[in-house]
Write a protein that holds these residues in place. Sequence first.
Motif, PDB file in Angstrom:
ATOM      1  N   PRO A   1       0.839  -1.208   0.000  1.00 35.48           N
ATOM      2  CA  PRO A   1       0.000   0.000   0.000  1.00 35.48           C
ATOM      3  C   PRO A   1       0.868   1.251   0.000  1.00 35.48           C
ATOM      4  CG  PRO A   1      -0.765  -1.592   1.631  1.00 35.48           C
ATOM      5  CD  PRO A   1       0.556  -2.102   1.131  1.00 35.48           C
ATOM      6  N   ALA A   2       0.442   2.240  -0.745  1.00 35.45           N
ATOM      7  CA  ALA A   2       1.233   3.465  -0.875  1.00 35.45           C
ATOM      8  C   ALA A   2       1.428   4.166   0.462  1.00 35.45           C
ATOM      9  CB  ALA A   2       0.571   4.406  -1.878  1.00 35.45           C
ATOM     10  N   ASP A   3       0.486   3.970   1.384  1.00 32.13           N
ATOM     11  CA  ASP A   3       0.560   4.671   2.667  1.00 32.13           C
ATOM     12  C   ASP A   3       1.234   3.846   3.759  1.00 32.13           C
ATOM     13  OD1 ASP A   3      -1.404   2.768   2.827  1.00 32.13           O
ATOM     14  OD2 ASP A   3      -2.860   4.030   3.870  1.00 32.13           O
ATOM     15  N   PHE A   4       1.803   2.684   3.410  1.00 28.12           N
ATOM     16  CA  PHE A   4       2.446   1.851   4.432  1.00 28.12           C
ATOM     17  C   PHE A   4       3.939   2.153   4.493  1.00 28.12           C
ATOM     18  CE2 PHE A   4       4.789  -1.808   5.973  1.00 28.12           C
ATOM     19  CZ  PHE A   4       4.087  -2.137   7.116  1.00 28.12           C
ATOM     20  N   GLU A   5       4.419   2.504   5.703  1.00 26.66           N
ATOM     21  CA  GLU A   5       5.846   2.700   5.950  1.00 26.66           C
ATOM     22  C   GLU A   5       6.215   1.925   7.199  1.00 26.66           C
ATOM     23  OE1 GLU A   5       6.887   6.780   6.246  1.00 26.66           O
ATOM     24  OE2 GLU A   5       6.430   7.237   4.144  1.00 26.66           O
ATOM     25  N   LEU A   6       7.150   0.999   7.059  1.00 27.19           N
ATOM     26  CA  LEU A   6       7.500   0.122   8.177  1.00 27.19           C
ATOM     27  C   LEU A   6       8.015   0.915   9.369  1.00 27.19           C
ATOM     28  CD1 LEU A   6       7.737  -2.816   9.138  1.00 27.19           C
ATOM     29  CD2 LEU A   6      10.077  -2.826   8.244  1.00 27.19           C
ATOM     30  N   ARG A   7       8.817   1.956   9.109  1.00 27.79           N
ATOM     31  CA  ARG A   7       9.415   2.718  10.211  1.00 27.79           C
ATOM     32  C   ARG A   7       8.372   3.466  11.032  1.00 27.79           C
ATOM     33  NH1 ARG A   7      14.794   3.016  10.445  1.00 27.79           N
ATOM     34  NH2 ARG A   7      16.011   2.292   8.657  1.00 27.79           N
ATOM     35  N   SER A   8       7.277   3.840  10.421  1.00 28.67           N
ATOM     36  CA  SER A   8       6.240   4.577  11.145  1.00 28.67           C
ATOM     37  C   SER A   8       5.049   3.688  11.499  1.00 28.67           C
ATOM     38  CB  SER A   8       5.749   5.765  10.309  1.00 28.67           C
ATOM     39  OG  SER A   8       5.233   5.331   9.062  1.00 28.67           O
ATOM     40  N   TYR A   9       5.099   2.413  11.093  1.00 25.30           N
ATOM     41  CA  TYR A   9       3.978   1.510  11.345  1.00 25.30           C
ATOM     42  C   TYR A   9       3.876   1.182  12.833  1.00 25.30           C
ATOM     43  CZ  TYR A   9       1.521  -2.969  11.747  1.00 25.30           C
ATOM     44  OH  TYR A   9       0.679  -3.975  12.136  1.00 25.30           O
TER      45      TYR A   9
END
Length: 316
Positions: free
Chosen positions: A222-230
Amino acid sequence: MNRMDRLLGIVIELQRKGGQRAVDLADRFETSVRTIYRDMQALSESGVPIVGAPGQGYSLMDGYFLPPVHLTVEEAFAILMGTEFVEQQFDPPYSTQAESGRHKIESVLPAPVRARLAEFSESTRILNTRLPAEQRMLELKVLGHIRGALLADKKVRFRYTKPLVRSDKEQETERTVAPYGLVLIQGVWMLVAHCDLRNAIRHFRLSRMQNVVVLDESFERPADFELRSYTPQDDRSLFIHVQFQPHLRNAVLESNHFFMESVTMGTDVVDVILRVRQPEDVLKWVLSWGAGVEVIGPEEFRLQIRREIENMLQRY
């Protein structure tokens, strides 16, 4: 940070990340945007080929590189300890490349730095004893498969074993997932992935995976998924109050249990609040402290502990 250190840091940041806005550099070096403007002018006047573009920020001209970096003893020690960590926690070829990189760094250090570094190294070690050697090798093999799938954006299929709630048995299911990222938590490798079976993001311990197969099926994150901020959804809504004997205080703190919400030193007890999804999350952990702990509430959990102890007594 003095100005010379900041100027060098700016060049390293531009070389490492590419284009950077003045406001981003100001945040990074904890200074004002006006100061960054002056720093950029100083770098340009000193011969560093800075390129500025409206709306895109600053970058270095293609082909420009810093000369070899001179490391302090402390900087070299931190980097080499990092490579040793990768050697122990990652699968081949990363562990092999980390070892090779460590040797290269050591070979180019000045003799006085190497001598001082040897003294540092003799006083510090990283040990990984969480899993037996055979299980550790299996986990590293799984890690290699998952890492390859992440780089290729391929789905993964595996058999997953999970303890059943309110039972001594385990449940085994087959999962097909789209891997989003790997996270190392307190020495435990976890996979964050979208699970086809649950149609949602789930977390999987690599040590519980078997028969891992990387599929040909591709996926898009997903375009809005970022592991560091998840941040996973926290659905722990049940609070459990337990009290430990004072002599266990340090041991309780050192356990660093995931479900511990707070620890308070009383006059003759150590009060601990646990926040869990269900009592079974901490049942075995509480029992492991024996007579050194007492469950204060809720009452249902006290009764559950009592039943478990009565079942234990029947075995002796």
